[in-house]
Design an enzyme around this catalytic site. Structure first.
Site, PDB file in Angstrom:
ATOM      1  N   ILE A 245       0.771  -1.233   0.003  1.00 61.20           N
ATOM      2  CA  ILE A 245      -0.269  -0.036  -0.150  1.00 61.20           C
ATOM      3  C   ILE A 245       0.916   1.395   0.134  1.00 61.20           C
ATOM      4  CG2 ILE A 245      -0.248   0.233   2.380  1.00 61.20           C
ATOM      5  CD1 ILE A 245      -3.080   0.895   1.973  1.00 61.20           C
ATOM      6  N   HIS A 246       0.336   2.263  -0.676  1.00 58.99           N
ATOM      7  CA  HIS A 246       1.068   3.640  -0.672  1.00 58.99           C
ATOM      8  C   HIS A 246       0.151   4.680  -0.902  1.00 58.99           C
ATOM      9  CE1 HIS A 246       1.306   1.612  -4.518  1.00 58.99           C
ATOM     10  NE2 HIS A 246       1.281   2.866  -5.009  1.00 58.99           N
TER      11      HIS A 246
END
Length: 151
Positions: A112-113
């Site tokens: 995730i980012h």
């Protein structure tokens, strides 16, 4: 040009984890900041100049599995990123978001980012509409230097 001609080497594993494995050369990997739980990095294929990503150090795929400390740091870093981008580029607006999963458009679906993209009126012109091409007027090395000095 390497990107345009698709001559980039395809790394094995997660691109974010690979970047973290080279801790001594943040300029080479375009890491602006390393925190206790997250790091800030320039997007190598930006939508606009100054396109940043905040990435947890832990390889996790969704926000609900992030620790409270990591989520808090991610949001605190997003505040700081917006401030730095305002000073560096004077954008009129921002897109800030997380794509969770490939169907949502995540380019790295397993890690995730959070994207922070500065926006200006008119930054979407005929180039992306007609030829599916973006024009970025500043080289990534210059973007890194500009943002690093303001960090």
């Amino acid at each position: 040009m390497t990107y345009l001609t698709n001559n980039l080497p395809k790394p094995d594993g997660c691109i974010f984890c690979n970047v973290l494995a080279t801790p001594d050369d943040d300029h080479k990997t375009f890491i602006l900041h390393r925190g206790a739980h997250c790091f800030v990095i320039l997007n190598l294929y930006p939508y606009n100049n100054g396109h940043l990503m905040i990435v947890p150090l832990e390889h996790i795929e969704s926000i609900e599995t992030m620790s409270t400390e990591a989520v808090t740091e991610m949001m605190t870093l997003s505040q700081h990123c917006v401030g730095v981008l305002r000073k560096a580029y004077n954008p009129q607006a921002f897109n800030i978001g997380i794509n969770i999963g490939a169907a949502a458009g995540a380019g790295v679906p397993g890690h995730i980012h959070l994207h922070i993209v500065p926006r200006w009126s008119g930054d979407t012109n005929f180039m992306p509409v007609i030829s599916n091409t973006r024009v970025i007027p500043e080289m990534i090395d210059e973007t890194y230097k500009r943002l690093r000095e303001l960090w």
